[in-house]
Write a protein that holds these residues in place. Structure first.
Motif, mmCIF file in Angstrom:
data_model
loop_
_atom_site.group_PDB
_atom_site.id
_atom_site.type_symbol
_atom_site.label_atom_id
_atom_site.label_comp_id
_atom_site.label_asym_id
_atom_site.label_seq_id
_atom_site.Cartn_x
_atom_site.Cartn_y
_atom_site.Cartn_z
ATOM 1 N N TRP A 10 -0.346 2.031 12.833
ATOM 2 C CA TRP A 10 -0.975 2.380 14.100
ATOM 3 C C TRP A 10 -2.377 1.787 14.173
ATOM 4 O O TRP A 10 -3.046 1.617 13.151
ATOM 5 C CB TRP A 10 -1.066 3.911 14.236
ATOM 6 C CG TRP A 10 0.256 4.590 14.058
ATOM 7 C CD1 TRP A 10 0.896 4.855 12.878
ATOM 8 C CD2 TRP A 10 1.121 5.055 15.089
ATOM 9 N NE1 TRP A 10 2.096 5.466 13.115
ATOM 10 C CE2 TRP A 10 2.272 5.604 14.454
ATOM 11 C CE3 TRP A 10 1.048 5.094 16.476
ATOM 12 C CZ2 TRP A 10 3.321 6.168 15.162
ATOM 13 C CZ3 TRP A 10 2.083 5.646 17.193
ATOM 14 C CH2 TRP A 10 3.207 6.176 16.546
ATOM 15 N N ASP A 11 -2.804 1.491 15.411
ATOM 16 C CA ASP A 11 -4.148 0.957 15.646
ATOM 17 C C ASP A 11 -4.852 1.797 16.697
ATOM 18 O O ASP A 11 -4.210 2.554 17.447
ATOM 19 C CB ASP A 11 -4.068 -0.500 16.125
ATOM 20 C CG ASP A 11 -3.509 -1.423 15.061
ATOM 21 O OD1 ASP A 11 -4.175 -1.599 14.034
ATOM 22 O OD2 ASP A 11 -2.385 -1.939 15.248
ATOM 23 N N ALA A 12 -6.161 1.641 16.771
ATOM 24 C CA ALA A 12 -6.949 2.393 17.750
ATOM 25 C C ALA A 12 -6.446 2.147 19.171
ATOM 26 O O ALA A 12 -6.541 3.030 20.037
ATOM 27 C CB ALA A 12 -8.425 2.012 17.629
ATOM 28 N N ALA A 13 -5.885 0.962 19.427
ATOM 29 C CA ALA A 13 -5.358 0.656 20.761
ATOM 30 C C ALA A 13 -4.202 1.573 21.132
ATOM 31 O O ALA A 13 -3.852 1.691 22.317
ATOM 32 C CB ALA A 13 -4.911 -0.803 20.824
ATOM 33 N N VAL B 191 -1.308 10.773 6.494
ATOM 34 C CA VAL B 191 -1.904 9.758 7.359
ATOM 35 C C VAL B 191 -3.095 9.199 6.601
ATOM 36 O O VAL B 191 -3.973 9.953 6.172
ATOM 37 C CB VAL B 191 -2.376 10.348 8.699
ATOM 38 C CG1 VAL B 191 -2.931 9.225 9.584
ATOM 39 C CG2 VAL B 191 -1.245 11.066 9.404
ATOM 40 N N GLU B 192 -3.116 7.890 6.407
ATOM 41 C CA GLU B 192 -4.189 7.262 5.644
ATOM 42 C C GLU B 192 -4.815 6.129 6.446
ATOM 43 O O GLU B 192 -4.157 5.514 7.300
ATOM 44 C CB GLU B 192 -3.654 6.693 4.327
ATOM 45 C CG GLU B 192 -3.128 7.741 3.364
ATOM 46 C CD GLU B 192 -2.517 7.140 2.120
ATOM 47 O OE1 GLU B 192 -2.378 7.874 1.124
ATOM 48 O OE2 GLU B 192 -2.158 5.937 2.133
ATOM 49 N N GLU B 193 -6.086 5.864 6.137
ATOM 50 C CA GLU B 193 -6.713 4.678 6.696
ATOM 51 C C GLU B 193 -5.928 3.443 6.266
ATOM 52 O O GLU B 193 -5.557 3.307 5.100
ATOM 53 C CB GLU B 193 -8.154 4.559 6.196
ATOM 54 C CG GLU B 193 -8.855 3.303 6.669
ATOM 55 C CD GLU B 193 -10.236 3.117 6.077
ATOM 56 O OE1 GLU B 193 -10.921 2.168 6.485
ATOM 57 O OE2 GLU B 193 -10.615 3.914 5.186
ATOM 58 N N ARG B 194 -5.624 2.570 7.214
ATOM 59 C CA ARG B 194 -4.911 1.339 6.880
ATOM 60 C C ARG B 194 -5.922 0.277 6.489
ATOM 61 O O ARG B 194 -6.759 -0.146 7.287
ATOM 62 C CB ARG B 194 -4.059 0.872 8.059
ATOM 63 C CG ARG B 194 -3.085 -0.228 7.641
ATOM 64 C CD ARG B 194 -2.062 -0.501 8.719
ATOM 65 N NE ARG B 194 -2.476 -1.576 9.604
ATOM 66 C CZ ARG B 194 -2.528 -1.492 10.919
ATOM 67 N NH1 ARG B 194 -2.229 -0.372 11.527
ATOM 68 N NH2 ARG B 194 -2.888 -2.520 11.641
ATOM 69 N N ALA C 163 -4.390 2.997 10.968
ATOM 70 C CA ALA C 163 -3.820 4.036 10.106
ATOM 71 C C ALA C 163 -2.390 3.689 9.731
ATOM 72 O O ALA C 163 -1.724 2.881 10.388
ATOM 73 C CB ALA C 163 -3.840 5.396 10.828
ATOM 74 N N VAL C 164 -1.928 4.318 8.646
ATOM 75 C CA VAL C 164 -0.543 4.221 8.232
ATOM 76 C C VAL C 164 -0.009 5.637 8.067
ATOM 77 O O VAL C 164 -0.708 6.519 7.551
ATOM 78 C CB VAL C 164 -0.396 3.409 6.920
ATOM 79 C CG1 VAL C 164 -1.226 3.997 5.802
ATOM 80 C CG2 VAL C 164 1.065 3.298 6.503
ATOM 81 N N VAL C 165 1.191 5.885 8.557
ATOM 82 C CA VAL C 165 1.848 7.186 8.447
ATOM 83 C C VAL C 165 3.008 7.045 7.469
ATOM 84 O O VAL C 165 3.818 6.123 7.593
ATOM 85 C CB VAL C 165 2.367 7.660 9.822
ATOM 86 C CG1 VAL C 165 3.196 8.939 9.671
ATOM 87 C CG2 VAL C 165 1.206 7.892 10.784
ATOM 88 N N LYS C 166 3.072 7.961 6.503
ATOM 89 C CA LYS C 166 4.129 7.919 5.489
ATOM 90 C C LYS C 166 4.788 9.283 5.387
ATOM 91 O O LYS C 166 4.083 10.294 5.293
ATOM 92 C CB LYS C 166 3.551 7.558 4.114
ATOM 93 C CG LYS C 166 2.731 6.285 4.059
ATOM 94 C CD LYS C 166 2.079 6.122 2.690
ATOM 95 C CE LYS C 166 1.164 4.928 2.618
ATOM 96 N NZ LYS C 166 0.496 4.827 1.294
#
Length: 428
Positions: free
Chosen positions: A208-211, A236-239, A192-195
């Motif tokens: 961000w990653d699932a980890a 928050v969007e899918e990266r 994901a990416v947060v803007k």
């Protein structure tokens, strides 16, 4: 490309459309590049910037454009970088001076970098129409559209209404919603990416990653203070993994939207540094980007907006386009598009490849000395030439970077000239 009317070129790089609350790092970078506005001027114009023009840049630009520096009125309104240019003009006592300059130039129009409310209201105050609009001024609907679409949630909403493809995502109004939204996207999509709701040039963007899920709340607790001066609000969007990052530059006039150019962006570390146009390889995804730009342009036209904008997007490895944002204002390449046409003429510009970038140099933190090196190597663009290098701004004292434009008749020749420039200035 000579205009029939003079301009008040208003370099409001710090404005209400790009970041809600300016912060030093972001604002200082914008102020540093503001003197590049000299490339938009012609004799009889007035240029207002938030920092003084360096004399070597001014002399060089005016010489290449074919007029004397004294032919343009240069005014600067320095601030601490955290005020809009409109506020800086007031603080520096320039209101009456600008009112007088306007009165002396019948037919003059203001060309702001961004059509934010302070600039629009200031234009009305000193009696100068904003370029592209009639005597009634900028309609409230146009200003509202610019404010709305320059936010990430606003762009997502308008894009959805217009059928423009965007990444899956959520709008989050509070930190609690951000935690839940990021958890949802990471669980479902893996990255994901947060803007921040309003931001530009990569400001406040987090990846961000699932980890990161086991320590998600702690990670967000560390992220939020980095944007604490901004009001709450994020998307928050899918990266997505983009093979190419692209943009279409547009202009809306009385007849509707038109395409200026399509380019491939250079985005090291996720931040824009430059662009190549036209693209090395086209695709149906690029055609879709143009159609998306025209759709948004028609919407802006209906709202009464007149001026430049762009749509940025990414193309995945399987050639699918996702539009990511729109900048309803001038951009880092709007002035370059005009400059290329001005240097080459419209017809030749349409057959020319150009690249622009900003890179640290290993020699010469002095503009005049660096220019001498470029000229000594025979790389500089000269009046009437078909190819060459233009040094577009002088920010060496701020960030040690050389900002440049390379023009040629093929991508391979642009690459050769850029490689030569890198050798001369020891660019990294």
């Amino acid at each position: 490309m000579h205009r029939e009317h003079p301009l008040l070129v208003f370099g409001n790089f710090v404005n209400e459309l790009m970041v809600t609350v300016p912060v030093h790092r972001h604002a200082d970078a914008l102020v540093a590049v503001s003197p590049r506005k000299i490339w938009l001027t012609q004799p009889g114009d007035v240029l207002v910037t938030p920092r003084p023009m360096s004399r070597p840049l001014c002399d060089y630009a005016c010489d290449l454009l074919g007029f004397s520096p004294s032919d343009v009125t240069l005014l600067d309104a320095p601030t601490d970088g955290l005020a809009t240019l409109t506020a800086a003009v007031r603080r520096n006592g320039l209101v009456e001076r600008l009112r007088s300059e306007v009165r002396q130039r019948p037919g003059i129009r203001m060309q702001p970098f961004a059509q934010d409310r302070p600039a629009v209201e200031f234009a009305a105050e000193i009696g100068v129409p904003v370029e592209g609009y009639g005597p009634d001024g900028v309609p409230a609907s146009a200003v509202a559209a610019a404010y709305r679409i320059n936010t990430k949630p606003g762009f997502r909403q308008v894009a959805g209404d217009l059928g423009i493809r965007i990444a899956d995502g959520l709008t989050c109004d509070t930190p609690e919603e951000l935690v839940a939204g990021l958890r949802k996207i990471l669980t479902e999509k893996g990255a994901a990416v947060v803007k921040p709701a309003r931001g530009s040039n990569g400001y406040g963007v987090g990846f961000w990653d699932a980890a990161d899920l086991p320590e998600l709340e702690a990670g967000l607790a560390a992220y939020l203070p980095t944007v604490a001066e901004q009001p709450p609000g994020w998307v928050v969007e899918e990266r997505l993994g983009f093979a190419r990052v692209v943009t279409v530059e547009m202009e809306v006039d009385e007849d509707g939207p038109r395409v200026l150019h399509v380019g491939e962006m250079r985005t090291p570390n996720g931040s824009f540094s430059g662009q190549v146009t036209p693209l090395v390889a086209s695709s149906s995804a690029v055609d879709e980007l143009v159609e998306s730009g025209l759709a948004l342009g028609r919407h802006l036209h209906t709202e009464g907006y007149r001026g430049p904008f762009d749509i940025d997007g990414g193309i995945t490895a399987d050639d699918v386009l996702y539009s990511t944002e729109s900048n309803v204002r001038r951009t880092g390449c709007t002035y370059l598009d005009l400059l290329v046409r001005r240097l080459l003429g419209t017809e030749r510009a349409g057959r020319t490849v150009w690249a622009a970038d900003s890179r640290p140099g290993g020699v010469e933190r002095d503009f005049a000395a660096g220019l001498a090196r470029v000229r000594g190597a025979g790389l500089d663009f000269t009046a009437g030439a078909r190819e060459g290098v233009v040094l577009t701004s002088d920010t060496l004292a701020f960030d040690g970077k050389w900002r440049y434009l390379v023009l040629a008749e093929s991508h391979s020749r642009v690459d050769e000239l850029e490689s030569g420039l890198a050798d001369v200035l020891k660019l990294s």
